[in-house]
Write a protein that holds these residues in place. Structure first.
Motif, PDB file in Angstrom:
ATOM      1  N   SER A  16       0.833  -1.191   0.000  1.00 32.83           N
ATOM      2  CA  SER A  16       0.000   0.000   0.000  1.00 32.83           C
ATOM      3  C   SER A  16       0.876   1.253   0.000  1.00 32.83           C
ATOM      4  O   SER A  16       2.087   1.199   0.264  1.00 32.83           O
ATOM      5  N   ILE A  17       0.244   2.366  -0.285  1.00 27.02           N
ATOM      6  CA  ILE A  17       0.979   3.639  -0.351  1.00 27.02           C
ATOM      7  C   ILE A  17       1.563   3.990   1.010  1.00 27.02           C
ATOM      8  O   ILE A  17       2.742   4.355   1.134  1.00 27.02           O
ATOM      9  N   GLY A  18       0.742   3.888   2.046  1.00 24.86           N
ATOM     10  CA  GLY A  18       1.215   4.254   3.375  1.00 24.86           C
ATOM     11  C   GLY A  18       2.363   3.391   3.852  1.00 24.86           C
ATOM     12  O   GLY A  18       3.334   3.890   4.431  1.00 24.86           O
ATOM     13  N   ARG A  19       2.248   2.066   3.612  1.00 21.39           N
ATOM     14  CA  ARG A  19       3.327   1.188   4.074  1.00 21.39           C
ATOM     15  C   ARG A  19       4.609   1.436   3.283  1.00 21.39           C
ATOM     16  O   ARG A  19       5.716   1.402   3.843  1.00 21.39           O
ATOM     17  N   ALA A  20       4.485   1.686   1.965  1.00 22.78           N
ATOM     18  CA  ALA A  20       5.685   1.978   1.165  1.00 22.78           C
ATOM     19  C   ALA A  20       6.383   3.236   1.673  1.00 22.78           C
ATOM     20  O   ALA A  20       7.613   3.282   1.795  1.00 22.78           O
ATOM     21  N   LEU A  21       5.612   4.278   2.006  1.00 20.39           N
ATOM     22  CA  LEU A  21       6.214   5.503   2.534  1.00 20.39           C
ATOM     23  C   LEU A  21       6.837   5.275   3.903  1.00 20.39           C
ATOM     24  O   LEU A  21       7.919   5.794   4.212  1.00 20.39           O
ATOM     25  N   GLN A  22       6.154   4.488   4.742  1.00 18.13           N
ATOM     26  CA  GLN A  22       6.682   4.233   6.084  1.00 18.13           C
ATOM     27  C   GLN A  22       7.987   3.442   6.023  1.00 18.13           C
ATOM     28  O   GLN A  22       8.964   3.748   6.715  1.00 18.13           O
ATOM     29  N   GLN A  23       8.013   2.378   5.182  1.00 18.61           N
ATOM     30  CA  GLN A  23       9.234   1.573   5.079  1.00 18.61           C
ATOM     31  C   GLN A  23      10.399   2.397   4.522  1.00 18.61           C
ATOM     32  O   GLN A  23      11.535   2.265   4.982  1.00 18.61           O
ATOM     33  N   ALA A  24      10.112   3.249   3.531  1.00 21.13           N
ATOM     34  CA  ALA A  24      11.181   4.080   2.971  1.00 21.13           C
ATOM     35  C   ALA A  24      11.684   5.080   4.008  1.00 21.13           C
ATOM     36  O   ALA A  24      12.882   5.376   4.072  1.00 21.13           O
ATOM     37  N   ARG A  25      10.769   5.620   4.827  1.00 24.44           N
ATOM     38  CA  ARG A  25      11.203   6.557   5.869  1.00 24.44           C
ATOM     39  C   ARG A  25      12.085   5.873   6.902  1.00 24.44           C
ATOM     40  O   ARG A  25      13.137   6.398   7.315  1.00 24.44           O
ATOM     41  N   VAL A  26      11.667   4.662   7.324  1.00 26.88           N
ATOM     42  CA  VAL A  26      12.469   3.924   8.312  1.00 26.88           C
ATOM     43  C   VAL A  26      13.818   3.556   7.719  1.00 26.88           C
ATOM     44  O   VAL A  26      14.863   3.663   8.377  1.00 26.88           O
ATOM     45  N   ALA A  27      13.824   3.137   6.429  1.00 27.02           N
ATOM     46  CA  ALA A  27      15.090   2.779   5.787  1.00 27.02           C
ATOM     47  C   ALA A  27      16.019   3.983   5.668  1.00 27.02           C
ATOM     48  O   ALA A  27      17.243   3.841   5.716  1.00 27.02           O
ATOM     49  N   ALA A  28      15.437   5.184   5.522  1.00 26.14           N
ATOM     50  CA  ALA A  28      16.255   6.392   5.435  1.00 26.14           C
ATOM     51  C   ALA A  28      16.681   6.905   6.799  1.00 26.14           C
ATOM     52  O   ALA A  28      17.416   7.892   6.884  1.00 26.14           O
ATOM     53  N   GLY A  29      16.203   6.265   7.860  1.00 29.22           N
ATOM     54  CA  GLY A  29      16.590   6.688   9.207  1.00 29.22           C
ATOM     55  C   GLY A  29      15.939   7.985   9.640  1.00 29.22           C
ATOM     56  O   GLY A  29      16.515   8.743  10.419  1.00 29.22           O
ATOM     57  N   LEU A  30      14.746   8.241   9.175  1.00 28.97           N
ATOM     58  CA  LEU A  30      14.054   9.488   9.495  1.00 28.97           C
ATOM     59  C   LEU A  30      12.858   9.207  10.390  1.00 28.97           C
ATOM     60  O   LEU A  30      12.204   8.170  10.276  1.00 28.97           O
ATOM     61  N   THR A  31      12.569  10.151  11.286  1.00 31.57           N
ATOM     62  CA  THR A  31      11.370  10.079  12.112  1.00 31.57           C
ATOM     63  C   THR A  31      10.239  10.837  11.428  1.00 31.57           C
ATOM     64  O   THR A  31      10.465  11.601  10.483  1.00 31.57           O
ATOM     65  N   VAL A  32       9.042  10.620  11.943  1.00 34.27           N
ATOM     66  CA  VAL A  32       7.891  11.341  11.391  1.00 34.27           C
ATOM     67  C   VAL A  32       8.062  12.848  11.588  1.00 34.27           C
ATOM     68  O   VAL A  32       7.735  13.655  10.725  1.00 34.27           O
ATOM     69  N   GLU A  33       8.605  13.244  12.746  1.00 34.45           N
ATOM     70  CA  GLU A  33       8.796  14.665  13.021  1.00 34.45           C
ATOM     71  C   GLU A  33       9.810  15.278  12.057  1.00 34.45           C
ATOM     72  O   GLU A  33       9.640  16.419  11.598  1.00 34.45           O
ATOM     73  N   GLU A  34      10.868  14.521  11.716  1.00 34.22           N
ATOM     74  CA  GLU A  34      11.866  15.050  10.786  1.00 34.22           C
ATOM     75  C   GLU A  34      11.276  15.185   9.373  1.00 34.22           C
ATOM     76  O   GLU A  34      11.534  16.172   8.668  1.00 34.22           O
ATOM     77  N   VAL A  35      10.477  14.214   8.955  1.00 33.48           N
ATOM     78  CA  VAL A  35       9.827  14.305   7.652  1.00 33.48           C
ATOM     79  C   VAL A  35       8.846  15.470   7.626  1.00 33.48           C
ATOM     80  O   VAL A  35       8.760  16.232   6.661  1.00 33.48           O
ATOM     81  N   SER A  36       8.115  15.655   8.730  1.00 33.77           N
ATOM     82  CA  SER A  36       7.171  16.767   8.804  1.00 33.77           C
ATOM     83  C   SER A  36       7.890  18.109   8.724  1.00 33.77           C
ATOM     84  O   SER A  36       7.434  19.038   8.062  1.00 33.77           O
ATOM     85  N   ALA A  37       9.035  18.227   9.401  1.00 31.30           N
ATOM     86  CA  ALA A  37       9.767  19.495   9.390  1.00 31.30           C
ATOM     87  C   ALA A  37      10.327  19.809   8.005  1.00 31.30           C
ATOM     88  O   ALA A  37      10.369  20.966   7.589  1.00 31.30           O
ATOM     89  N   SER A  38      10.751  18.773   7.271  1.00 32.01           N
ATOM     90  CA  SER A  38      11.361  19.024   5.964  1.00 32.01           C
ATOM     91  C   SER A  38      10.327  19.257   4.867  1.00 32.01           C
ATOM     92  O   SER A  38      10.602  19.929   3.880  1.00 32.01           O
ATOM     93  N   THR A  39       9.132  18.697   5.033  1.00 30.62           N
ATOM     94  CA  THR A  39       8.095  18.822   3.999  1.00 30.62           C
ATOM     95  C   THR A  39       7.014  19.824   4.344  1.00 30.62           C
ATOM     96  O   THR A  39       6.194  20.164   3.489  1.00 30.62           O
ATOM     97  N   ARG A  40       6.988  20.286   5.632  1.00 32.87           N
ATOM     98  CA  ARG A  40       5.935  21.189   6.108  1.00 32.87           C
ATOM     99  C   ARG A  40       4.553  20.516   6.109  1.00 32.87           C
ATOM    100  O   ARG A  40       3.539  21.198   6.148  1.00 32.87           O
ATOM    101  N   VAL A  41       4.515  19.191   6.003  1.00 32.38           N
ATOM    102  CA  VAL A  41       3.260  18.449   6.166  1.00 32.38           C
ATOM    103  C   VAL A  41       3.122  18.118   7.644  1.00 32.38           C
ATOM    104  O   VAL A  41       4.016  17.548   8.251  1.00 32.38           O
ATOM    105  N   ARG A  42       1.987  18.450   8.230  1.00 31.85           N
ATOM    106  CA  ARG A  42       1.821  18.305   9.665  1.00 31.85           C
ATOM    107  C   ARG A  42       1.915  16.849  10.101  1.00 31.85           C
ATOM    108  O   ARG A  42       1.551  15.935   9.361  1.00 31.85           O
ATOM    109  N   VAL A  43       2.406  16.675  11.328  1.00 33.34           N
ATOM    110  CA  VAL A  43       2.662  15.332  11.866  1.00 33.34           C
ATOM    111  C   VAL A  43       1.415  14.455  11.828  1.00 33.34           C
ATOM    112  O   VAL A  43       1.477  13.293  11.405  1.00 33.34           O
TER     113      VAL A  43
END
Length: 280
Positions: A23-50
């Motif tokens: 699924s889209i959500g799982r693909a994004l989550q796995q890629a984020r974990v593989a990149a070593g990023l937290t949800v807060e770090e992704v939110s800060a870099s994209t300006r998409v709220r947590v």
């Protein structure tokens, strides 16, 4: 008869991927974990709220505010974690009825467009004809009256004195020309303070989610800009923008129109300072 697990045994279920692994959500989550990023770090870099990042990773797109914003968030998050957003967008469109087709413009009703307007009576010509008829009738009556009363009586009494009264024609009052209507131009927008950053946004043909911050990080605006609405922001040093649906936005910075062409559904992060507009 061999003894083993049946096809429906729980042990075999572990050898098959779950339906939501691709699924889209799982693909994004796995890629984020593989990149070593937290949800807060992704939110800060994209300006998409947590909360929205969490919801998308759980395949809940109801908090995105519509399909246009959902596609924009998926594209932004995919780039942030190193994924190609195109397959994810196609997967989203396939699961949500596809990208909506543009609504064709309504055709002109030819019968209404070419219908001739009814001709109005020419009252001016009618009045002129009536005046000419009256003058002719009066002249004819006076001419016949003079002939019928002429002869000896006219010679004995002599011609009656005719007093001619001359009336000076009234001077026409001068007509004061109406002042020309001001033509809308960029001069009204160009008259902005030179010691500040002034940004004006207008949603031309669709709504757009807007976020604006000053140089000190203070939030100036965060919400929807509906079709036809405008917002103006000022700061002493810098204005940072996030356009959730950048396509319909008309942008003026420090009195000058930004000619960049944005696509509908595209998320843009911009930053402007004093002087000539420079996109960050």
């Amino acid at each position: 008869m061999s003894i083993g697990n049946s096809p429906e045994s729980p042990e075999d279920d572990r050898n098959f991927p779950a339906d939501d692994r691709d699924s889209i959500g799982r693909a994004l989550q796995q890629a984020r974990v593989a990149a070593g990023l937290t949800v807060e770090e992704v939110s800060a870099s994209t300006r998409v709220r947590v909360p929205i990042v969490h919801a998308i990773e759980e395949d809940d797109f109801s908090r995105c505010g519509g399909d246009v914003y959902a596609r924009g968030h998926i594209r932004t998050l995919a780039r942030a974690v190193g994924l190609d957003p195109a397959p994810l967008i196609e997967q989203y469109d396939a699961g949500h009825g596809g990208r909506p087709a543009p609504t064709p413009a309504a055709p002109l009703f030819e019968a209404e467009r070419i219908r001739p307007e009814p001709r109005r009576p020419n009252w001016t010509a009618a009045m002129v004809a009536a005046i000419v008829a009256v003058v002719g009738f009066v002249g004819f009556t006076m001419f016949n009256g003079t002939d019928s009363t002429g002869g000896a009586g006219a010679s004995a009494e002599g011609p009656a004195p005719v007093t001619k009264t001359t009336t000076a024609p009234a001077k026409p009052k001068p007509v004061k020309p109406a002042p020309p209507k001001p033509v809308p131009s960029e001069s009204a927008i160009a008259a902005v303070p030179q010691d500040k950053v002034t940004v004006r946004l207008t949603a031309t043909d669709d709504k757009s989610w807007i976020s604006a911050k000053g140089a000190d990080g203070k939030l100036l605006f965060d919400g929807l800009l509906l079709k036809g609405e405008s917002k103006t922001f000022q700061d002493d040093e810098r204005v940072d923008l996030i356009l959730g649906n950048a396509g319909p936005i008309e942008l003026y910075v420090n009195g000058k129109k930004i000619e960049d062409s944005f696509e509908s559904g595209q998320v843009e992060r911009l930053s402007y300072t004093k002087g000539d507009p420079q996109a960050g």
